[in-house]
Design a protein around this motif. Sequence first.
Motif, mmCIF file in Angstrom:
data_model
loop_
_atom_site.group_PDB
_atom_site.id
_atom_site.type_symbol
_atom_site.label_atom_id
_atom_site.label_comp_id
_atom_site.label_asym_id
_atom_site.label_seq_id
_atom_site.Cartn_x
_atom_site.Cartn_y
_atom_site.Cartn_z
ATOM 1 N N ASN A 1 3.214 -2.995 -9.281
ATOM 2 C CA ASN A 1 4.234 -3.735 -8.525
ATOM 3 C C ASN A 1 5.625 -3.254 -8.926
ATOM 4 O O ASN A 1 5.906 -3.073 -10.117
ATOM 5 C CB ASN A 1 4.125 -5.235 -8.792
ATOM 6 N N TYR A 2 6.488 -3.082 -7.916
ATOM 7 C CA TYR A 2 7.865 -2.680 -8.152
ATOM 8 C C TYR A 2 8.801 -3.627 -7.404
ATOM 9 O O TYR A 2 8.471 -4.120 -6.319
ATOM 10 C CB TYR A 2 8.115 -1.253 -7.653
ATOM 11 N N THR B 1 0.830 -1.217 0.000
ATOM 12 C CA THR B 1 0.000 0.000 0.000
ATOM 13 C C THR B 1 0.857 1.256 0.000
ATOM 14 O O THR B 1 0.585 2.217 0.722
ATOM 15 C CB THR B 1 -0.921 0.000 1.229
ATOM 16 N N VAL B 2 1.904 1.287 -0.799
ATOM 17 C CA VAL B 2 2.791 2.447 -0.844
ATOM 18 C C VAL B 2 2.141 3.561 -1.658
ATOM 19 O O VAL B 2 1.551 3.321 -2.716
ATOM 20 C CB VAL B 2 4.151 2.058 -1.470
ATOM 21 N N ASP B 3 2.241 4.776 -1.153
ATOM 22 C CA ASP B 3 1.670 5.945 -1.816
ATOM 23 C C ASP B 3 2.446 6.233 -3.105
ATOM 24 O O ASP B 3 3.661 6.431 -3.075
ATOM 25 C CB ASP B 3 1.756 7.144 -0.865
ATOM 26 N N ALA B 4 1.760 6.269 -4.221
ATOM 27 C CA ALA B 4 2.414 6.491 -5.517
ATOM 28 C C ALA B 4 3.012 7.885 -5.650
ATOM 29 O O ALA B 4 3.857 8.123 -6.514
ATOM 30 C CB ALA B 4 1.423 6.241 -6.647
ATOM 31 N N PHE C 1 7.551 -3.902 -3.504
ATOM 32 C CA PHE C 1 6.383 -3.199 -2.950
ATOM 33 C C PHE C 1 5.374 -2.962 -4.057
ATOM 34 O O PHE C 1 5.654 -3.147 -5.243
ATOM 35 C CB PHE C 1 6.808 -1.877 -2.302
ATOM 36 N N LYS C 2 4.193 -2.550 -3.658
ATOM 37 C CA LYS C 2 3.127 -2.217 -4.612
ATOM 38 C C LYS C 2 2.532 -0.877 -4.235
ATOM 39 O O LYS C 2 2.324 -0.587 -3.052
ATOM 40 C CB LYS C 2 2.034 -3.281 -4.604
ATOM 41 N N THR C 3 2.255 -0.057 -5.252
ATOM 42 C CA THR C 3 1.642 1.233 -4.988
ATOM 43 C C THR C 3 0.116 1.128 -5.021
ATOM 44 O O THR C 3 -0.450 0.233 -5.636
ATOM 45 C CB THR C 3 2.098 2.273 -6.024
ATOM 46 N N TRP D 1 12.713 9.072 -7.085
ATOM 47 C CA TRP D 1 12.092 8.360 -8.198
ATOM 48 C C TRP D 1 10.719 8.933 -8.524
ATOM 49 O O TRP D 1 10.196 9.780 -7.808
ATOM 50 C CB TRP D 1 11.977 6.880 -7.880
ATOM 51 N N ASP D 2 10.145 8.454 -9.620
ATOM 52 C CA ASP D 2 8.744 8.701 -9.969
ATOM 53 C C ASP D 2 8.052 7.354 -10.029
ATOM 54 O O ASP D 2 8.530 6.423 -10.687
ATOM 55 C CB ASP D 2 8.625 9.400 -11.329
#
Length: 465
Positions: free
Chosen positions: A437-438, A380-383, A462-464, A430-431
Amino acid sequence: MKLIATLFFSLFALLTFAQKNTSLEKPKVDERIEILSIVFRLADSEEYRSERFKLYSDKIQGFYSPFKNHELIQFIKNLRQKNGVGYDAVMSMAVYLDNDLNPIVKFTDEIPDKRWGKDNAYEFTKLLKQFYKDSNSKQFFESNQQLYAEASKRFLPVYEHLDLNWYTKFYGKEPDEKFVIINGLGNGGGNYGPSITLPSGKREVYAIMGTWKTDSLGMADFTINNYFPTLLHEFNHSFINHLLDKNPKPFKNSGEKIFKTLAKEMQSQAYATWETMLNEALVRAAVIKYMKDHKFNEQEIEEETNEQLNRGFVWIEELVAELEKYDHQRNQYPTLESYMPKLINAYQTYGKNIDIYVKQLDEKRPKVISINEFKNNDQTVDASLKSITINFDRPLLGKGRSINGIDKSTFPNFKSITYTEDKKSIIIEWDLEGNKNYEFVLTGLAFKSPKGISMNDYKISFKTK
């Protein structure tokens, strides 16, 4: 063989030695080496597909591309798949052929290399000669004579720094071999040290040097700090490999135990057997002994030692110490071969202690302890997050960065990577995109302790939202 050495020597530490009492020709390009690397390139052998010397690899591609489906090339592909013929087995075959591509000695199931096998070796030479004729390779080599001469001329400063007399003194062998330095222009970062005993009984010892660095005009650039360490390494192989080949059995139990523990590290470097691993270890220890005997400074010796630890040779310090014991007892042990029983005993100790060596090295490795902005594997990472700070348990060397992607589609769009002032953290800008998924991997190529001990690979996923 062997992939690129990463030693760096100050020019002030390098000494130029006359090649006295030895037979050492000046470096040259050898058609046997080139044609073997060319046909394995055409067979899509990864280790022979380098384009680092693009000026030359483009010439190969332009001339030989019509022959990619030749009977020889299919034979090689099948042989690689069945027997694993590649790397040093290819260069061993090259030095076992004369200039007309005929065998110099009778092939056996062990000669030129057991990966070939007697029947395959003879069939290969027959097809190779036909390929040479069908492709008009004579024309290719004649058209590149000027390039070959210029490349070998550029290698002369490296050649002039080699103290060949050290080898005969250290190994206790009289200089009855013919030493040959070959510039393998199509080999990229691959370097090899094969040898052959001729029917006359004379032995030829080779250092086949790859070509992995070029200048602004695309020409081979053989700088001393990049190539001398590898030349030093490859000649050691020719003095060492035959020692284990003569009597491998006493090393088998300890070698297999060590290899089982370190298989991942060794196989990643194309060292597929415990025998190859032991030969590599002894060669690398001998390089460090050479450095000590030639008064390299302590920092250079420590850097080289740590480089070998990073490569998985976790017993390297003990092995160097054993070589020094040998050198201090030359009245009793005039040759390294006569000291082999002592090395057998030493390896029994290394095998028993291998887990201890691994643990000791692991304690010296930098480790990731946290990420400030989220936990690893967070879904749940903030994009909109523009940077992260990755923290280590100790200060890093603070030079460069080494981050690998797992898949292009999941690799973040990095803007910059910097170290904090205390070098205990790195900041990545980064952007990111939403709902994606990253993943990426921090590696030890640059993330090292101040003394050069690499971290283990650390995967960040992680996933945004």
